[in-house]
Write a protein that holds these residues in place. Structure first.
Motif, PDB file in Angstrom:
ATOM      1  N   GLU A 107     152.788  -9.499  94.754  1.00 38.99           N
ATOM      2  CA  GLU A 107     151.421  -9.670  94.230  1.00 38.99           C
ATOM      3  C   GLU A 107     150.475  -8.625  94.813  1.00 38.99           C
ATOM      4  O   GLU A 107     149.623  -8.076  94.111  1.00 38.99           O
ATOM      5  CB  GLU A 107     150.929 -11.087  94.543  1.00 38.99           C
ATOM      6  CG  GLU A 107     150.975 -11.418  96.022  1.00 38.99           C
ATOM      7  CD  GLU A 107     150.636 -12.864  96.302  1.00 38.99           C
ATOM      8  OE1 GLU A 107     150.207 -13.557  95.366  1.00 38.99           O
ATOM      9  OE2 GLU A 107     150.793 -13.294  97.462  1.00 38.99           O
ATOM     10  N   PHE A 108     150.620  -8.317  96.100  1.00 35.63           N
ATOM     11  CA  PHE A 108     149.773  -7.313  96.736  1.00 35.63           C
ATOM     12  C   PHE A 108     150.124  -5.915  96.247  1.00 35.63           C
ATOM     13  O   PHE A 108     149.242  -5.069  96.054  1.00 35.63           O
ATOM     14  CB  PHE A 108     149.910  -7.393  98.263  1.00 35.63           C
ATOM     15  CG  PHE A 108     149.152  -8.525  98.880  1.00 35.63           C
ATOM     16  CD1 PHE A 108     147.898  -8.333  99.419  1.00 35.63           C
ATOM     17  CD2 PHE A 108     149.691  -9.804  98.901  1.00 35.63           C
ATOM     18  CE1 PHE A 108     147.190  -9.380  99.987  1.00 35.63           C
ATOM     19  CE2 PHE A 108     148.996 -10.857  99.461  1.00 35.63           C
ATOM     20  CZ  PHE A 108     147.743 -10.659 100.005  1.00 35.63           C
ATOM     21  N   ALA A 109     151.406  -5.643  96.062  1.00 27.10           N
ATOM     22  CA  ALA A 109     151.831  -4.326  95.577  1.00 27.10           C
ATOM     23  C   ALA A 109     151.297  -4.064  94.177  1.00 27.10           C
ATOM     24  O   ALA A 109     150.908  -2.933  93.849  1.00 27.10           O
ATOM     25  CB  ALA A 109     153.349  -4.230  95.592  1.00 27.10           C
ATOM     26  N   LEU A 110     151.225  -5.112  93.339  1.00 29.39           N
ATOM     27  CA  LEU A 110     150.678  -4.953  91.990  1.00 29.39           C
ATOM     28  C   LEU A 110     149.198  -4.575  92.046  1.00 29.39           C
ATOM     29  O   LEU A 110     148.740  -3.694  91.309  1.00 29.39           O
ATOM     30  CB  LEU A 110     150.851  -6.260  91.208  1.00 29.39           C
ATOM     31  CG  LEU A 110     151.828  -6.215  90.028  1.00 29.39           C
ATOM     32  CD1 LEU A 110     153.229  -5.929  90.552  1.00 29.39           C
ATOM     33  CD2 LEU A 110     151.818  -7.537  89.274  1.00 29.39           C
ATOM     34  N   PHE A 111     148.451  -5.232  92.923  1.00 30.96           N
ATOM     35  CA  PHE A 111     147.024  -4.916  93.040  1.00 30.96           C
ATOM     36  C   PHE A 111     146.819  -3.523  93.616  1.00 30.96           C
ATOM     37  O   PHE A 111     145.966  -2.760  93.140  1.00 30.96           O
ATOM     38  CB  PHE A 111     146.330  -5.956  93.918  1.00 30.96           C
ATOM     39  CG  PHE A 111     144.902  -5.626  94.218  1.00 30.96           C
ATOM     40  CD1 PHE A 111     143.920  -5.758  93.250  1.00 30.96           C
ATOM     41  CD2 PHE A 111     144.536  -5.151  95.472  1.00 30.96           C
ATOM     42  CE1 PHE A 111     142.600  -5.436  93.520  1.00 30.96           C
ATOM     43  CE2 PHE A 111     143.211  -4.823  95.746  1.00 30.96           C
ATOM     44  CZ  PHE A 111     142.248  -4.973  94.772  1.00 30.96           C
ATOM     45  N   ARG A 112     147.575  -3.161  94.648  1.00 27.95           N
ATOM     46  CA  ARG A 112     147.443  -1.831  95.235  1.00 27.95           C
ATOM     47  C   ARG A 112     147.783  -0.739  94.232  1.00 27.95           C
ATOM     48  O   ARG A 112     147.216   0.355  94.276  1.00 27.95           O
ATOM     49  CB  ARG A 112     148.365  -1.708  96.456  1.00 27.95           C
ATOM     50  CG  ARG A 112     148.009  -2.594  97.634  1.00 27.95           C
ATOM     51  CD  ARG A 112     146.628  -2.315  98.141  1.00 27.95           C
ATOM     52  NE  ARG A 112     146.371  -3.004  99.405  1.00 27.95           N
ATOM     53  CZ  ARG A 112     145.167  -3.216  99.900  1.00 27.95           C
ATOM     54  NH1 ARG A 112     144.089  -2.810  99.219  1.00 27.95           N
ATOM     55  NH2 ARG A 112     145.002  -3.823 101.060  1.00 27.95           N
ATOM     56  N   SER A 412     149.572   5.047 100.158  1.00 25.49           N
ATOM     57  CA  SER A 412     150.528   6.097 100.526  1.00 25.49           C
ATOM     58  C   SER A 412     151.964   5.632 100.397  1.00 25.49           C
ATOM     59  O   SER A 412     152.876   6.455 100.235  1.00 25.49           O
ATOM     60  CB  SER A 412     150.267   6.558 101.962  1.00 25.49           C
ATOM     61  OG  SER A 412     148.950   7.010 102.120  1.00 25.49           O
ATOM     62  N   HIS A 413     152.202   4.323 100.468  1.00 25.77           N
ATOM     63  CA  HIS A 413     153.578   3.815 100.500  1.00 25.77           C
ATOM     64  C   HIS A 413     154.099   3.385  99.128  1.00 25.77           C
ATOM     65  O   HIS A 413     155.173   2.804  99.033  1.00 25.77           O
ATOM     66  CB  HIS A 413     153.679   2.637 101.476  1.00 25.77           C
ATOM     67  CG  HIS A 413     152.797   1.473 101.112  1.00 25.77           C
ATOM     68  ND1 HIS A 413     151.436   1.476 101.290  1.00 25.77           N
ATOM     69  CD2 HIS A 413     153.091   0.267 100.564  1.00 25.77           C
ATOM     70  CE1 HIS A 413     150.925   0.334 100.890  1.00 25.77           C
ATOM     71  NE2 HIS A 413     151.907  -0.416 100.434  1.00 25.77           N
ATOM     72  N   ARG A 432     149.912   5.855 111.626  1.00 29.47           N
ATOM     73  CA  ARG A 432     150.158   7.181 112.159  1.00 29.47           C
ATOM     74  C   ARG A 432     148.968   7.595 113.020  1.00 29.47           C
ATOM     75  O   ARG A 432     147.909   6.949 112.952  1.00 29.47           O
ATOM     76  CB  ARG A 432     150.355   8.192 111.028  1.00 29.47           C
ATOM     77  CG  ARG A 432     151.484   7.832 110.071  1.00 29.47           C
ATOM     78  CD  ARG A 432     151.516   8.778 108.887  1.00 29.47           C
ATOM     79  NE  ARG A 432     152.560   8.397 107.940  1.00 29.47           N
ATOM     80  CZ  ARG A 432     153.814   8.798 108.018  1.00 29.47           C
ATOM     81  NH1 ARG A 432     154.184   9.604 109.005  1.00 29.47           N
ATOM     82  NH2 ARG A 432     154.710   8.412 107.141  1.00 29.47           N
ATOM     83  N   PRO A 433     149.092   8.627 113.794  1.00 24.81           N
ATOM     84  CA  PRO A 433     147.940   9.072 114.597  1.00 24.81           C
ATOM     85  C   PRO A 433     146.716   9.356 113.728  1.00 24.81           C
ATOM     86  O   PRO A 433     146.741  10.223 112.862  1.00 24.81           O
ATOM     87  CB  PRO A 433     148.461  10.337 115.281  1.00 24.81           C
ATOM     88  CG  PRO A 433     149.934  10.126 115.367  1.00 24.81           C
ATOM     89  CD  PRO A 433     150.317   9.390 114.131  1.00 24.81           C
ATOM     90  N   GLY A 434     145.682   8.582 113.921  1.00 22.92           N
ATOM     91  CA  GLY A 434     144.440   8.771 113.174  1.00 22.92           C
ATOM     92  C   GLY A 434     144.436   8.199 111.772  1.00 22.92           C
ATOM     93  O   GLY A 434     143.477   8.395 111.033  1.00 22.92           O
ATOM     94  N   HIS A 435     145.498   7.456 111.390  1.00 25.02           N
ATOM     95  CA  HIS A 435     145.574   6.983 110.010  1.00 25.02           C
ATOM     96  C   HIS A 435     146.465   5.747 109.921  1.00 25.02           C
ATOM     97  O   HIS A 435     147.508   5.676 110.580  1.00 25.02           O
ATOM     98  CB  HIS A 435     146.128   8.085 109.103  1.00 25.02           C
ATOM     99  CG  HIS A 435     146.442   7.627 107.708  1.00 25.02           C
ATOM    100  ND1 HIS A 435     145.467   7.257 106.808  1.00 25.02           N
ATOM    101  CD2 HIS A 435     147.620   7.467 107.059  1.00 25.02           C
ATOM    102  CE1 HIS A 435     146.035   6.889 105.671  1.00 25.02           C
ATOM    103  NE2 HIS A 435     147.342   7.016 105.799  1.00 25.02           N
ATOM    104  N   SER A 436     146.035   4.775 109.126  1.00 29.49           N
ATOM    105  CA  SER A 436     146.849   3.606 108.828  1.00 29.49           C
ATOM    106  C   SER A 436     147.031   3.487 107.330  1.00 29.49           C
ATOM    107  O   SER A 436     146.087   3.717 106.565  1.00 29.49           O
ATOM    108  CB  SER A 436     146.185   2.332 109.368  1.00 29.49           C
ATOM    109  OG  SER A 436     146.904   1.186 108.959  1.00 29.49           O
ATOM    110  N   GLU A 437     148.232   3.145 106.892  1.00 22.75           N
ATOM    111  CA  GLU A 437     148.520   3.054 105.461  1.00 22.75           C
ATOM    112  C   GLU A 437     148.115   1.717 104.866  1.00 22.75           C
ATOM    113  O   GLU A 437     148.271   1.507 103.672  1.00 22.75           O
ATOM    114  CB  GLU A 437     150.010   3.319 105.229  1.00 22.75           C
ATOM    115  CG  GLU A 437     150.412   4.757 105.536  1.00 22.75           C
ATOM    116  CD  GLU A 437     151.884   5.022 105.279  1.00 22.75           C
ATOM    117  OE1 GLU A 437     152.615   4.046 105.019  1.00 22.75           O
ATOM    118  OE2 GLU A 437     152.292   6.196 105.327  1.00 22.75           O
TER     119      GLU A 437
END
Length: 460
Positions: A107-112, A412-413, A432-437
């Motif tokens: 359900e979350f993947a569909l919205f993203r 990104s994923h 990741r350094p300075g970033h979250s997906e």
């Protein structure tokens, strides 16, 4: 079972939900940072948990999230590149992974992936049998996706989710009748004062919608291309004969009040004086062309085969020179107007009002009984507002829902194909350094306190 749908768009508390509702955008705009002054640590953690849970899985019960879905071990990415050891590396926002476990749910993947306008709508699509994972229909919203899974949604459902809402028949008729009233008023005013309306229409302020600006520039380019042909047609209509006919008409109409201002049509002071010289020359020679200036009479006047006295030949030569200069002036005036169009100005076409026709209002009572009788003849619309195809559950012709661009954030994923309404779940989101997906409207310090709340409550 999910929570009941109770006041999802929280205007009072101003909570931000995982939805493309315009009220969410309003809440996001007016949101102020959490104030921790004067609060105990528990109060800070509770406030952070309340804010983040309103966005991340608000439909899930708190007990289920703490006991089943919450994972204390957060996944991160370590920077092992030796070349960066002596350099400053941005810290990894690992606490933003607090809700990463929810992102693998279907359900979350569909919205993203922007295949649904909210997580709750994504659940409806899944339970309705419109979603497939690896070619198999899945009816479980909590289905966990794995790396490499391909999921797809029925394109009609995606158009419904991201499209403008379809108006009811009654509302569409009311809107069209309002449009017709405005159009008929525009036609009436344009016929009364065509040049003023033309200039007002051309000098509209630029729209705040970037898509509308692109379309406006395209229309301007089309106008420029069409304007060139209009310019040539306008110049072809201007000749010595047509100018002489206008001068005679204006001079005869002025009578005893004849002066240079009689020929205001030709604009400049020099052109008006030349028109006056032409008319006075014809009057002094007592030319019969003043009484009979039909097309045949004008052809005879300019014909070389016509017998003339020396005085008449001198007069004709003088009139010819003046008319030739006036002809060039008119061509130049038309050319300058066309250049004004190419720089964004308005090329005035005085014949445009001939194409404007008033439209008859719609009979609401008759159309409510049979929608097939609808006949709308507005220049921009030949059908009921938003109901070009009555079989579709969304606005037709398809129009994107309002404020859609503010929510167009691609993860990104997940690799998405909007052409086929398919997507590939590449991997679980990591930091990741300075970033979250993990996409979130809240900063790291809010997620940090939310994680502190769950690491204690979830483990107890």
């Amino acid at each position: 079972m999910p929570r009941k749908l109770d006041n999802v768009s929280r205007m009072v508390r101003g909570h931000i939900g995982m939805s493309m509702n315009r009220l969410n955008l309003f809440n996001l705009q007016r949101k102020t940072p959490l104030n921790y002054v004067g609060k105990t640590l528990y109060q800070q953690k509770w406030a952070a948990k309340s804010e983040t849970r309103a966005y991340h899985g608000e439909h899930l019960k708190e007990k289920r999230f703490k006991k089943v879905l919450f994972e204390p071990e957060l996944k991160t990415y370590s920077q092992l590149d030796a070349s960066l050891r002596s350099q400053e590396v941005a810290p990894t926002p690992i606490t933003l992974q607090t809700y990463a476990t929810l992102e693998k749910r279907l359900e979350f993947a569909l919205f993203r992936s922007m295949f649904a306008s909210s997580v709750r709508q994504a659940r409806q699509f899944i339970m309705g049998g419109y979603v497939k994972v690896n070619g198999v229909v899945i009816k479980h919203p909590s289905f966990p996706l794995k790396s490499g899974d391909v999921f797809s949604v029925d394109p009609e459902r995606v158009l419904y989710a991201l499209g403008k809402a379809k108006p009811s028949l009654s509302k569409a008729i009311n809107i069209d009748n309002k449009q017709i009233r405005y159009w008929n008023h525009y036609v009436k005013v344009a016929r009364k004062n065509p040049q003023k309306v033309w200039e007002m229409q051309q000098n509209k302020p630029e729209s705040l919608n970037s898509i509308a600006n692109i379309e406006a520039k395209k229309r301007l380019q089309d106008k420029q291309n069409n304007g060139e042909s209009v310019m040539k047609l306008q110049q072809q209509k201007v000749s010595k004969k047509s100018i002489l006919g206008d001068i005679i008409n204006l001079g005869n109409a002025a009578g005893a009040n004849l002066n240079a201002d009689t020929f205001e049509k030709y604009g400049s002071k020099l052109a008006k004086s030349k028109c006056l010289q032409v008319y006075e020359n014809l009057t002094s020679q007592k030319s019969g062309i003043l009484n009979d200036h039909s097309a045949k009479a004008l052809d005879t006047y300019f014909s070389k085969d016509t017998e003339r006295t020396p005085e008449e030949k001198t007069s004709l030569r003088h009139v010819n020179n003046l008319l030739r200069e006036l002809e060039k002036c008119e061509w130049e005036r038309i050319r300058l107007e066309f250049e004004n169009l190419s720089t964004g100005g308005s090329f005035y076409d005085p014949s445009y009002t001939e194409k404007l026709n008033p439209v008859k209002s719609l009979n609401k009572e008759e159309l409510m009984e049979d929608e097939s009788k609808v006949k709308v003849s507005l220049p921009w619309q030949k059908h009921l507002y938003g109901r070009q195809d009555t079989s579709k559950p969304y606005f037709t012709p398809w129009t994107p829902r309002g404020f859609l661009g503010a929510f167009a954030i691609l993860p990104s994923h997940i690799e998405i194909s909007f052409d086929t309404c398919h997507a590939v779940y590449l991997r679980d989101p990591v930091a990741r350094p300075g970033h979250s997906e993990v996409i979130s409207p809240f900063p790291e310090h809010v997620h940090e306190r939310a994680y502190m709340y769950y690491i204690k409550k979830g483990m107890s």
